[in-house]
Design an enzyme around this catalytic site. Structure first.
Site, PDB file in Angstrom:
ATOM      1  N   ARG A 137       0.852  -1.179   0.000  1.00 17.00           N
ATOM      2  CA  ARG A 137       0.000   0.000   0.000  1.00 17.00           C
ATOM      3  C   ARG A 137       0.891   1.233   0.000  1.00 17.00           C
ATOM      4  O   ARG A 137       1.999   1.203   0.533  1.00 17.00           O
ATOM      5  CB  ARG A 137      -0.896   0.026   1.243  1.00 17.00           C
ATOM      6  CG  ARG A 137      -1.992  -1.036   1.227  1.00 17.00           C
ATOM      7  CD  ARG A 137      -2.752  -1.007   2.525  1.00 17.00           C
ATOM      8  NE  ARG A 137      -3.816  -2.018   2.532  1.00 17.00           N
ATOM      9  CZ  ARG A 137      -4.453  -2.418   3.616  1.00 17.00           C
ATOM     10  NH1 ARG A 137      -4.134  -1.903   4.791  1.00 17.00           N
ATOM     11  NH2 ARG A 137      -5.391  -3.335   3.545  1.00 17.00           N
ATOM     12  N   VAL A 138       0.370   2.312  -0.565  1.00 18.53           N
ATOM     13  CA  VAL A 138       1.152   3.550  -0.646  1.00 18.53           C
ATOM     14  C   VAL A 138       0.393   4.653   0.080  1.00 18.53           C
ATOM     15  O   VAL A 138      -0.823   4.804  -0.102  1.00 18.53           O
ATOM     16  CB  VAL A 138       1.418   3.952  -2.115  1.00 18.53           C
ATOM     17  CG1 VAL A 138       2.265   5.216  -2.166  1.00 18.53           C
ATOM     18  CG2 VAL A 138       2.112   2.816  -2.856  1.00 18.53           C
ATOM     19  N   ASP A 149       7.364  -4.103 -16.375  1.00 16.71           N
ATOM     20  CA  ASP A 149       5.931  -3.920 -16.098  1.00 16.71           C
ATOM     21  C   ASP A 149       5.541  -2.459 -16.332  1.00 16.71           C
ATOM     22  O   ASP A 149       4.953  -1.809 -15.473  1.00 16.71           O
ATOM     23  CB  ASP A 149       5.622  -4.330 -14.655  1.00 16.71           C
ATOM     24  CG  ASP A 149       4.128  -4.544 -14.422  1.00 16.71           C
ATOM     25  OD1 ASP A 149       3.684  -4.439 -13.273  1.00 16.71           O
ATOM     26  OD2 ASP A 149       3.408  -4.799 -15.415  1.00 16.71           O
TER      27      ASP A 149
END
Length: 823
Positions: free
Chosen positions: A500-501, A601
């Site tokens: 999570r950020v 990615d």
């Protein structure tokens, strides 16, 4: 008394009109007449009354007999009993006659019941039904009729039942017909003629029902059970045919829905949002109908649900896309204000799940409305300046007052629309009007002495733009409490992969950073975390999000540079913006390759945007799936829709990043990913084999990039260009494009900003000669004296670096700072 006798005689006369009966009454009347002749009136009256009562009784018996006689259909036992009753009436034996009536009624009921059966048999015989024996039935019927006439009711009834069976088709005959219908139904079913098969099976059921009835009449219970078993199987076949019909209808609905989805996609790509919405809504209706059938029949529903969810998301994208399209209005457009108000009304009416995006669009539209009104005020002031220059001081003063009032209304609306960032500039413009009005008034009263300095529009400083914080509130995570000592605030931004950020404000220096915190430290998450950390520590580039420091306490996490513009949104964008962003990404990737790191990615979610003036600079993030060039070149966990063909085989190289760069640019130019599909298997099939159309088919402005992008998307990695070749190709296209764009730009502020931004990109590319050229061009267009001086200083610094052959990243930062001043 004589009068009473006369009345009774009249009543008797009326009763015994029919001479066939009433003999007993007539005998008593004759006796009464003899008594009258003897003048024995009392005795005569008594006899007459007795005769009347007897006549009434006799009439009642006769009427009952006549009613029953009307029901007699044959000359049998009932007729004989009726005749016997008549004989007794005539003989005056009324009591015995009355006693025979119930017997007549019972016999008549039996005779009529049997006779009705005989009539039924006669009708069956006349039809000569297939499978029946009319001759035998007729003979049995005649014999039963003779027995009925003789009063041998039981024997007659048995024979008539046999006659009935002989007049009907036999069970075997009916079974053959039922079987034939069933076989025809099965043939129709195998030919997918399901409705026809149902109708044939229904006819088969009818024949089986007749056969069952015939078997019951013959008391063949074993046959009845066999027929019922066959009927149950046929009913199941009918149900199966109905299921097949529903399945066919479901597939037809899905196919039709897919067609509407394709139409919607095409309309969306061409920005025909209303038609796209109409197509997607029809697709949604069809998917829902298909899902109803699937749930009713318990068919496989997951794919239909996926299609329904996808089209619902598309509907949201269309609604939001239309909003973005409506607010993309040139502020110089005379109709800009009307168009933007219409867009604002549309945005406020939107009912979508992404409320945050709607709020962003409403805010952006509101800012554009105020920007248009400000531009109107600027034009009004410019015209007023012309009045002043021509000596029309009174008219200039009145016009400034009008502008002042207009700006006052604009400020009120800016407050109402919550566009607070523009209020300082509006106030500056209004103050300029105040000062100009004062100066003109002085000029009007003291012509000889006052030399006013008129404040022009370009002399007004723009206010600082206040950005609204992004984020969706706080996420419950007990570990965050351990960070409260170091950080004043923590705001959840998003998540991806294993982490999570959060946006965080440090307590020590008040700086804003981003914290990347693993959701769970499983073995797999730990591997990704430390792989990302290992790769990220090698990288220090302005187009890569900076790793400030890795932390292991109070738990493992990373402190990163906070990028204020959010992540890149999927969808079509302006070609100049797309080229600037992809050029930044390519620069970052080229540097990463020089440090032996392959990203693997590259997708919109991993590209963050930093605001620089009115423009954005791209920064690459998320190196959790990155690999070192010197290590095993395999990768797992990639995003299928943005993966290169070799990634599906577990391989990765620098050319994998090139493929993803080309695909990302393709998406930004066309608004869609050509390898998108409903399932992973469909996506992988497209990635391996599908060759998409060049982007210029969907965006004519992209024609100059077709060859470069299609080379990047080659299935063979060796045929793809290098990152440097790709970046240089985009750079050359940008230079040419910007040249045309600058040539067509008439607004001086836009002209200055674009020139400076092009200089900024030249500097990033190390092309200081071109950078210097653009800065000099911009300096000639800047009207603000202070900015003009700052620009000259910057030009002098770069000029010196060019002469001395010096290169440095610091010059890029200086131009960045200058861009922010110009806004």
């Amino acid at each position: 008394m004589l009068e009473e006798i006369r009345e009774v005689m009249l009543e008797l006369k009326e009763l015994i009109k029919d001479d066939s009966y009433y003999n007993a009454s007539k005998d008593i009347i004759r006796k009464a007449i003899r008594e009258i002749k003897k003048d024995n009136f009392k005795r005569a009256l008594k006899l007459l009354k007795e005769a009347k009562n007897l006549a009434l009784k006799e009439r009642n018996i006769v009427e009952r007999i006549k009613n029953l006689e009307a029901k007699i259909k044959i000359h049998g036992k009932a007729r004989n009993v009726a005749n016997s009753i008549y004989d007794r009436i005539r003989s005056g034996d009324l009591d015995n006659a009355e006693d025979l009536i119930p017997e007549l009624e019972k016999i008549l009921e039996i005779e009529n019941r049997i006779f009705m059966k005989i009539e039924d048999v006669e009708r069956l015989i006349s039809r000569e039904l297939p499978g029946s024996n009319p001759k035998e039935a007729k003979e049995l019927k005649e014999e039963a009729l003779n027995l009925l006439k003789k009063g041998r009711f039981n024997e007659a009834e048995e024979l008539i039942e046999k006659a009935k069976l002989a007049a009907k088709p036999t069970p075997d005959y009916l079974l053959q017909r039922a079987k034939d219908f069933a076989l025809d139904a099965e043939r129709s079913f195998t030919q997918d003629k399901f409705e026809e098969s149902i109708e044939l099976w229904r006819r088969s059921l009818e024949e089986y029902e007749r056969a069952k009835e015939a078997a019951r009449e013959r008391k063949d219970e074993d046959l009845v059970r066999d027929i019922e078993f066959a009927q149950e199987r046929i009913r199941q076949n009918i149900e199966n045919a109905k299921i097949a019909i529903d399945n066919r209808e479901m597939l037809k609905l899905v196919s039709k829905a897919n067609e509407y989805v394709e139409k919607g996609n095409k309309f969306f790509s061409s920005k025909n949002y209303d038609s796209a919405l109409e197509s997607y809504m029809e697709a949604k209706r069809l998917f829902k109908s298909a899902l109803d059938i699937a749930e009713k029949r318990n068919f496989e529903r997951d794919k239909i649900r996926e299609g329904l969810e996808s089209v619902e998301e598309s509907i949201e994208h269309v609604k939001l896309g239309k909003g973005e399209y409506l607010i993309d209005v040139d502020i110089e457009d005379p109709e800009a204000e009307r168009k933007l108000y219409s867009a604002l009304e549309y945005l406020r009416s939107l009912d979508v799940r992404d409320k945050d995006r709607v709020k962003e669009l409403i805010q952006e539209c509101s800012e554009r409305i105020i920007a248009v009104k400000i531009r109107n005020a600027e034009r009004m002031m410019e015209k007023t300046e012309e009045l002043f220059k021509s000596g029309e001081y009174y008219d200039a003063r009145e016009r400034y007052r009008e502008v002042w009032q207009y700006l006052n209304e604009v400020e009120d609306e800016a407050v109402s629309l919550k566009v607070t960032s523009k209020i300082p500039y509006i106030q500056d413009l209004r103050n300029a009007c105040d000062r100009n009005i004062t100066q003109i008034r002085r000029l009007l009263v003291d012509v000889g002495e006052v030399k006013p300095e008129i404040y022009k529009v370009e002399d007004v400083r723009r206010g600082i733009k206040i950005e609204v914080e992004r984020g969706g509130g706080f996420i419950r995570d007990e570990r965050l409490e351990k960070l409260r000592e170091e950080y004043e605030s923590l705001e959840y931004i998003g998540s991806g992969g294993f982490a999570r950020v959060y946006k965080a404000k440090r307590r020590d220096d008040g700086s804003i950073v981003a914290l990347k915190i693993p959701e769970e430290l499983t073995r797999e998450a730990e591997k990704v975390f430390f792989n990302e950390l290992e790769n990220w520590r090698k990288l220090n580039h302005r187009n890569i999000v900076r790793l400030i420091e890795p932390r292991l306490t109070p738990f493992p996490h990373m402190v990163l540079e906070y990028v204020d513009g959010g992540s890149l949104k999927e969808g079509r964008m302006d070609i100049e913006d797309a080229c600037r962003i992809i050029n930044d990404v390519a620069r970052g990737i080229e540097y990463a390759h020089s440090q032996l790191v392959i990203h693997g990615d590259i997708k919109p979610q991993n590209i963050l945007l930093k605001r620089i003036g009115r423009f954005y600079e791209a920064k690459i993030t998320d190196f959790g799936l990155a690999v070192a060039v010197t290590k095993s070149r395999s990768i797992r966990g990639f995003t299928p829709m943005y993966s290169a063909p070799e990634q599906l085989e577990g391989k990765v190289s620098e050319k994998t990043d090139v493929y993803q760069l080309g695909l990302l640019l393709y998406v930004m130019l066309t608004g869609f990913n050509p390898f998108d599909g409903k399932t992973n298997s469909e996506i992988e099939e497209k990635v391996r084999n599908y060759i998409p159309e060049p982007p210029s088919k969907y965006n004519r402005d992209a024609e100059g990039l077709d060859d470069l992008i299609m080379r990047c998307l080659s299935k063979d990695p060796e045929k793809r260009p290098s990152v440097r070749e790709f970046r240089e190709g985009v750079y050359e296209f940008m230079k040419k494009r910007y040249g045309i764009s600058l040539h067509l730009t008439k607004d001086y502020r836009t002209l200055v900003e674009k020139s400076l931004y092009l200089a900024f990109y030249h500097a990033k590319e190390g092309d200081l000669v071109s950078c210097l050229k653009e800065l000099k061009f911009a300096e000639g267009k800047i009207r603000d004296e202070k900015l003009k001086r700052d620009c000259r200083c910057l030009i002098g610094q770069i000029d010196y670096m060019v002469r001395e052959g010096i290169k440095g990243e610091s010059i890029v930062e200086e131009i960045e700072k200058f861009l922010k001043l110009v806004e």
